[in-house]
Scaffold this motif. Structure first.
Motif, short mmCIF file in Angstrom:
data_model
loop_
_atom_site.label_atom_id
_atom_site.label_comp_id
_atom_site.label_asym_id
_atom_site.label_seq_id
_atom_site.Cartn_x
_atom_site.Cartn_y
_atom_site.Cartn_z
N TYR A 1 11.22 -7.71 -1.01
CA TYR A 1 11.01 -8.24 -2.36
C TYR A 1 10.59 -9.71 -2.32
O TYR A 1 9.88 -10.19 -3.21
CB TYR A 1 12.31 -8.11 -3.18
CG TYR A 1 13.43 -8.98 -2.68
CD1 TYR A 1 13.63 -10.26 -3.17
CD2 TYR A 1 14.29 -8.53 -1.68
CE1 TYR A 1 14.65 -11.07 -2.69
CE2 TYR A 1 15.30 -9.32 -1.19
CZ TYR A 1 15.49 -10.59 -1.69
OH TYR A 1 16.49 -11.39 -1.21
N ALA A 2 11.00 -10.44 -1.27
CA ALA A 2 10.75 -11.88 -1.21
C ALA A 2 9.42 -12.22 -0.55
O ALA A 2 9.01 -13.38 -0.53
CB ALA A 2 11.88 -12.57 -0.46
N SER A 3 8.71 -11.23 -0.01
CA SER A 3 7.49 -11.50 0.75
C SER A 3 6.33 -11.81 -0.18
O SER A 3 6.17 -11.20 -1.23
CB SER A 3 7.15 -10.29 1.62
OG SER A 3 5.90 -10.47 2.26
N ASP A 4 5.52 -12.78 0.23
CA ASP A 4 4.30 -13.09 -0.51
C ASP A 4 3.07 -12.63 0.26
O ASP A 4 1.94 -13.01 -0.03
CB ASP A 4 4.19 -14.58 -0.81
CG ASP A 4 4.19 -15.43 0.46
OD1 ASP A 4 4.35 -14.87 1.56
OD2 ASP A 4 4.04 -16.66 0.35
N THR A 5 3.29 -11.79 1.30
CA THR A 5 2.18 -11.28 2.12
C THR A 5 1.36 -10.27 1.32
O THR A 5 1.90 -9.45 0.60
CB THR A 5 2.72 -10.60 3.39
OG1 THR A 5 3.50 -11.53 4.13
CG2 THR A 5 1.58 -10.09 4.26
N TYR A 6 0.04 -10.37 1.48
CA TYR A 6 -0.86 -9.43 0.81
C TYR A 6 -0.86 -8.12 1.58
O TYR A 6 -1.15 -8.09 2.77
CB TYR A 6 -2.27 -10.03 0.76
CG TYR A 6 -3.25 -9.28 -0.09
CD1 TYR A 6 -3.43 -9.61 -1.42
CD2 TYR A 6 -4.01 -8.24 0.44
CE1 TYR A 6 -4.35 -8.92 -2.21
CE2 TYR A 6 -4.92 -7.55 -0.33
CZ TYR A 6 -5.09 -7.91 -1.65
OH TYR A 6 -5.99 -7.22 -2.42
N ASN A 7 -0.47 -7.03 0.91
CA ASN A 7 -0.40 -5.74 1.59
C ASN A 7 -1.79 -5.26 2.02
O ASN A 7 -2.76 -5.41 1.28
CB ASN A 7 0.21 -4.68 0.66
CG ASN A 7 1.67 -4.98 0.35
OD1 ASN A 7 2.42 -5.41 1.22
ND2 ASN A 7 2.08 -4.76 -0.89
N PHE A 8 -1.87 -4.69 3.24
CA PHE A 8 -3.16 -4.16 3.67
C PHE A 8 -2.99 -2.85 4.42
O PHE A 8 -3.76 -2.54 5.32
CB PHE A 8 -3.95 -5.18 4.50
CG PHE A 8 -3.33 -5.61 5.80
CD1 PHE A 8 -3.59 -4.90 6.98
CD2 PHE A 8 -2.53 -6.71 5.87
CE1 PHE A 8 -3.05 -5.30 8.18
CE2 PHE A 8 -1.97 -7.12 7.08
CZ PHE A 8 -2.24 -6.41 8.24
N THR A 9 -1.98 -2.07 4.04
CA THR A 9 -1.78 -0.77 4.67
C THR A 9 -1.85 0.34 3.63
O THR A 9 -1.72 0.09 2.43
CB THR A 9 -0.42 -0.71 5.39
OG1 THR A 9 0.62 -1.00 4.46
CG2 THR A 9 -0.37 -1.70 6.53
N SER A 10 -2.05 1.57 4.10
CA SER A 10 -2.16 2.71 3.18
C SER A 10 -0.86 2.93 2.42
O SER A 10 -0.87 3.26 1.24
CB SER A 10 -2.49 3.99 3.96
OG SER A 10 -3.57 3.81 4.82
N ILE A 11 0.27 2.78 3.13
CA ILE A 11 1.59 3.02 2.55
C ILE A 11 2.46 1.80 2.80
O ILE A 11 2.45 1.23 3.91
CB ILE A 11 2.23 4.28 3.16
CG1 ILE A 11 1.39 5.52 2.80
CG2 ILE A 11 3.66 4.47 2.68
CD1 ILE A 11 1.86 6.80 3.48
N VAL A 12 3.21 1.38 1.80
CA VAL A 12 4.07 0.20 1.91
C VAL A 12 5.52 0.60 1.63
O VAL A 12 5.81 1.26 0.63
CB VAL A 12 3.65 -0.90 0.92
CG1 VAL A 12 4.61 -2.08 0.98
CG2 VAL A 12 2.23 -1.37 1.20
N ILE A 13 6.42 0.22 2.54
CA ILE A 13 7.86 0.42 2.37
C ILE A 13 8.45 -0.93 2.01
O ILE A 13 8.45 -1.85 2.84
CB ILE A 13 8.50 0.98 3.67
CG1 ILE A 13 7.82 2.31 4.06
CG2 ILE A 13 10.00 1.18 3.49
CD1 ILE A 13 7.56 2.42 5.52
#
Length: 478
Positions: A330-342
C-alpha cells in the motif's frame, strides 16, 4: 530498511571492463556479490563503508531517494534478439544514451515499442520510438499526475537530452497538464520537433523467455543469466568479464528483471562458454514460473511470498507462459509494470496488543498487457492462503481471454466499415499533415483544415512551402 547504495548504469549497458572495475570495488568494500535493480542499475546489497568511496574515482555511489538521482532505462538489451523498430539499432541506442551527460532527477525510459522485455511507461519521461527514423513519441508522467500523457510532438533523437533537462527545470512551475509542459519547454529550448501524424501503436507479444544460450543469425549467440536470489557472485562475474574480453564482446546488458544478457558470443566459442558455466555450476534453465517477477529490493517478506506462490504453481502444474507478476504494498509509489499485481494492504491499528493476519489485493492489467496502463481489481482483502488459488484462476482467465481476443479481433476486422480520410502530404519528404492533430511545431491547433493554414505555412520537416502539399485519401476502418 535503509536504502542500499546503487550505481547508475546508463541505459542498463556497460562494458566488461566497467563491470570488472565495479566488481573489484565491491570486493574492496567487503562484498562477495552484487545485485541488479528494476531500473537496470547495480545495487550493493549490504551496507558498505562510505569513507572508502574516494578510492574508486570512476564510480559515483547514489541512493536515489536521498540523492534524487535516477538511472536511465532502455530497451538496448532487446536489440537484435527481439522484434524491433528497423532504424533503432544497437549503435543508435548508444549514440542516443551518450548525449545524457547530466545526472537525471527524473526517471527516463528510451524504449522500442515492438519489444516486450522492457516496459514502456515506467519512467517520468518516456521516449518511445516512432516509425519515423530518429523521431520519438514522448509520454510524460510527473509527480502528482494520475496518468501518463502524450507530448503533442515527436522528439528528434538529438534533442532528447535537452528536452528532458528542460522538463526537470520547469518542475518548479508545478505543471499540471501536458499542454503546460509543452508550452514551457517550447519557450525554454529550440528543438527540431516533428508533428504527430498518427497515434502510437504498441503490438502485443507474449512475454519472452530470456535465459540460456540462444542463437542470433548463423554465427553468434546471446546468453541470458538469472539467479533467483539476485546475488551475483563477484568471482563468477570477474571471470565472465575476462571471457567477454577474450571473445571481443563489447557490451553487457542488464534487464529490468534482475538478470543480464551477453550478446555476440561467437559460434566457435559456444562450447567454451558452456564449459565455463558448468565450471561455476550455473543453472540456465529456470522455469518461467519463477523468472517473471518484480519484487521490492532486499524485501525478504516479498521474496518468501514469491517462493510460496511459485511452489504452489509448480505443485499444481500451472502454466504462466507470457504472464508477469509483481509484489507491492500500500505504501509503494512504484509504477506497476506486470500483468498481475499482488498488493499487500496496510494493517488496521488495533488496541490491546491484538495482531491480525496480512491481507492482499489482486489486480490484473487490462487484457493482461501492462502497457495498457490500466489495472482492474480482481479481489480485495484476501488472506495469503487464498492467493495461490486466485492466481491460478487469473492464469486460466488469461489463456481463455487470449484466444477470445484473437477471435474477436478477427470478427471485428470483418465487421469494420471502411471510410476515407483526407490528409495532405509533402511531395518532397512525404510528411503528412492531418488536420485531426494539427501541427504543434508551428502552433497549428488540432482540427485546423489545411485550407485554413496561412500561405506562409511550411513543411515541419523539410520546410517546403504549402504549395508542395498534395491531397491524399487514406482508406481507414472503424
Amino acid at each position: 530498511m535503509e536504502e542500499p547504495y546503487r550505481l547508475r548504469i546508463n541505459g542498463g549497458v556497460l562494458s566488461p571492463g566497467e563491470l570488472q572495475y565495479i566488481c573489484e570495488a565491491a570486493e574492496a568494500l567487503g562484498l562477495d556479490a552484487i545485485s541488479f535493480g528494476s531500473r537496470q542499475d547495480i545495487i550493493f546489497p549490504e551496507q558498505i563503508d562510505a569513507s572508502k568511496f574516494s578510492q574508486f574515482d570512476k564510480i559515483k555511489f547514489v541512493k536515489p531517494k536521498r540523492d534524487g538521482v535516477e538511472n536511465i532505462a532502455s530497451s538496448y538489451v532487446s536489440s537484435e534478439i527481439l522484434p524491433s523498430t528497423p532504424w533503432l539499432t544497437s549503435d543508435k541506442y548508444l549514440y542516443v544514451l551518450e548525449q545524457f551527460k547530466h545526472n537525471p532527477r527524473l526517471r527516463i525510459n528510451v524504449i522500442d515499442p515492438k519489444q516486450r522485455l522492457v516496459p514502456l511507461y515506467t519512467g517520468n519521461v518516456n521516449f518511445i520510438a516512432s516509425e519515423h527514423e530518429d523521431y520519438w513519441y514522448l509520454y510524460v508522467r510527473l509527480s502528482g499526475w494520475e496518468k501518463t500523457k502524450m507530448y503533442p510532438a515527436l522528439i528528434y533523437s538529438w534533442d532528447m537530452d535537452k528536452i528532458e533537462l528542460a522538463i526537470e527545470n520547469i518542475l518548479i512551475e508545478e505543471p499540471e497538464s501536458i499542454e503546460m509542459v509543452f508550452d514551457l519547454v517550447s519557450d525554454a529550448v529550440d528543438t527540431n520537433n516533428r508533428t504527430v501524424d498518427k497515434p502510437l501503436e504498441v503490438p502485443f507479444y507474449p512475454f519472452p523467455y530470456y535465459e540460456g544460450m540462444n542463437r542470433i543469425g548463423s554465427d553468434r549467440y546471446w546468453l541470458g543469466l538469472y539467479w533467483r536470489n539476485n546475488r551475483y557472485d563477484i568471482p563468477f562475474l570477474k571471470a565472465m568479464c575476462e571471457l567477454c574480453s577474450d571473445n571481443k564482446i563489447g557490451k553487457i546488458s542488464i534487464t529490468p528483471w534482475k538478470s543480464f544478457i551477453v550478446k555476440g558470443i561467437p559460434l566457435k566459442s559456444k562450447l567454451q562458454w558452456e564449459k565455463f558455466l558448468g565450471k561455476f555450476g550455473i543453472n540456465v534453465r529456470h522455469s518461467m514460473l519463477e523468472m517473471n517477477w518484480h519484487l521490492p529490493v532486499n524485501d525478504k517478506e516479498a521474496l518468501n511470498l514469491k517462493k510460496y506462490l511459485v511452489t504452489n504453481f509448480d505443485q499444481n502444474d500451472i502454466s504462466t507462459y507470457g504472464l508477469t507478476f509483481g509484489i507491492t504494498s500500500y505504501a509503494s509509489d512504484t509504477y506497476n509494470f506486470t500483468s498481475i499485481v499482488i498488493e499487500k494492504n496496510k494493517q488496521p491499528e488495533l488496541k490491546g496488543g491484538f495482531t491480525v493476519r496480512d491481507t492482499y489485493n489482486l489486480l490484473y492489467a487490462k487484457n493482461f498487457d501492462p502497457n495498457s496502463r490500466e489495472y482492474i481489481m480482481h479481489v480485495q482483502d484476501v488472506d495469503k492462503v487464498e492467493l495461490p488459488g486466485l492466481l491460478m484462476e487469473l492464469s486460466q482467465l488469461y489463456f481463455e481471454q487470449l484466444g477470445a481476443e484473437r477471435e474477436e479481433e478477427s470478427s471485428n476486422k470483418v465487421l469494420k466499415e471502411s471510410y476515407e480520410e483526407e490528409v495532405y502530404q509533402c511531395s518532397d519528404c512525404l510528411t503528412v499533415y492531418n488536420e485531426v492533430y494539427g501541427d504543434v511545431t508551428q502552433d497549428i491547433k488540432p482540427n485546423t483544415p489545411f485550407e485554413a493554414l496561412p500561405e506562409t505555412y511550411e513543411c515541419s520537416l523539410c520546410e517546403a512551402p504549402k504549395s508542395s502539399f498534395e491531397k491524399k485519401v487514406l482508406i481507414k476502418t472503424s
